[in-house]
Design a protein around this motif. Sequence first.
Motif, short mmCIF file in Angstrom:
data_model
loop_
_atom_site.label_atom_id
_atom_site.label_comp_id
_atom_site.label_asym_id
_atom_site.label_seq_id
_atom_site.Cartn_x
_atom_site.Cartn_y
_atom_site.Cartn_z
N PHE A 34 2.36 -22.16 43.56
CA PHE A 34 1.16 -22.11 44.40
C PHE A 34 1.51 -22.26 45.87
O PHE A 34 0.90 -21.62 46.74
N ASN A 35 2.50 -23.09 46.18
CA ASN A 35 2.93 -23.24 47.57
C ASN A 35 3.53 -21.93 48.09
O ASN A 35 3.33 -21.58 49.25
N ALA A 36 4.27 -21.23 47.25
CA ALA A 36 4.84 -19.94 47.65
C ALA A 36 3.71 -18.95 47.97
O ALA A 36 3.80 -18.20 48.96
N GLN A 37 2.67 -18.98 47.17
CA GLN A 37 1.52 -18.10 47.42
C GLN A 37 0.79 -18.51 48.70
O GLN A 37 0.34 -17.66 49.48
N ALA A 38 0.67 -19.81 48.93
CA ALA A 38 0.02 -20.30 50.15
C ALA A 38 0.83 -19.88 51.37
O ALA A 38 0.27 -19.46 52.39
N LYS A 39 2.14 -19.97 51.28
CA LYS A 39 3.02 -19.57 52.39
C LYS A 39 2.83 -18.08 52.69
O LYS A 39 2.71 -17.69 53.86
N LYS A 40 2.81 -17.28 51.65
CA LYS A 40 2.58 -15.84 51.82
C LYS A 40 1.23 -15.59 52.48
O LYS A 40 1.11 -14.75 53.39
N SER A 41 0.22 -16.32 52.07
CA SER A 41 -1.13 -16.16 52.63
C SER A 41 -1.16 -16.54 54.11
O SER A 41 -1.84 -15.89 54.91
N ILE A 42 -0.43 -17.59 54.48
CA ILE A 42 -0.36 -17.99 55.89
C ILE A 42 0.29 -16.87 56.70
O ILE A 42 -0.21 -16.48 57.76
N LYS A 43 1.38 -16.32 56.18
CA LYS A 43 2.07 -15.24 56.89
C LYS A 43 1.20 -13.99 57.03
O LYS A 43 1.33 -13.25 57.99
N VAL A 51 -6.39 -21.22 51.57
CA VAL A 51 -7.19 -22.35 51.10
C VAL A 51 -7.15 -22.45 49.58
O VAL A 51 -6.96 -23.53 49.01
N TYR A 52 -7.30 -21.31 48.92
CA TYR A 52 -7.29 -21.28 47.46
C TYR A 52 -5.98 -21.85 46.90
O TYR A 52 -5.99 -22.72 46.03
N GLY A 94 -2.44 -26.62 55.67
CA GLY A 94 -3.57 -25.70 55.61
C GLY A 94 -4.37 -25.66 56.89
O GLY A 94 -4.73 -24.60 57.40
N ALA A 95 -4.62 -26.82 57.44
CA ALA A 95 -5.44 -26.91 58.66
C ALA A 95 -4.73 -26.30 59.86
O ALA A 95 -5.37 -25.73 60.74
N GLU A 96 -3.40 -26.41 59.86
CA GLU A 96 -2.63 -25.96 61.02
C GLU A 96 -1.88 -24.65 60.78
O GLU A 96 -1.14 -24.20 61.65
N ASN A 97 -2.04 -24.06 59.60
CA ASN A 97 -1.24 -22.89 59.22
C ASN A 97 0.24 -23.18 59.43
O ASN A 97 0.98 -22.37 59.98
N ASN A 98 0.66 -24.34 58.97
CA ASN A 98 2.01 -24.83 59.25
C ASN A 98 2.93 -24.62 58.04
O ASN A 98 2.88 -25.38 57.06
N ILE A 99 3.74 -23.59 58.13
CA ILE A 99 4.66 -23.26 57.04
C ILE A 99 5.72 -24.35 56.86
O ILE A 99 6.14 -24.62 55.74
N ASP A 100 6.13 -24.98 57.96
CA ASP A 100 7.15 -26.04 57.85
C ASP A 100 6.67 -27.19 56.97
O ASP A 100 7.44 -27.72 56.15
N LYS A 101 5.41 -27.59 57.12
CA LYS A 101 4.87 -28.67 56.28
C LYS A 101 4.77 -28.22 54.82
O LYS A 101 5.03 -29.00 53.90
#
Length: 124
Positions: A34-43, A51-52, A94-101
């Motif tokens: 799920f984190n990998a998907q979130a990272k992709k979504s941020i990019k 968010v999902y 999520g709030a900061e679109n921060n891939i590092d976190k």
Amino acid sequence: MYGNNAHNIYAQNNVGIESPAKLIEMLYEGVLRFNAQAKKSIKEFNIEKRVYWINRSTAIITELITILDPEQGDVSEYLEGLYNYEIQLLASAGAENNIDKLDEVSNVFKALLEAWRETNDVAH
């Protein structure tokens, strides 16, 4: 440590599982996926999917907290604190679109997964 609680929760949902140890492994893997998907979504600047996926990771970590066995003492307390910190990092990511976190959370769960697998390989 998590043992039968985790297994019983899954069994109540009519999901077949090999063992409680396998369940924990699957939960750790889920956070990583799920984190990998979130990272992709941020990019991709996809707020809705970001968010999902972050919410899905958070839900798994919350479940991991729920199934901790307080009778295990220091280990249980340590993991509870660690899991809560990871939830805070996910919220910030999520709030900061921060891939590092987000990567920091993933790195912690990669280490937990590796340690879990090593511990359970020795146990069998």
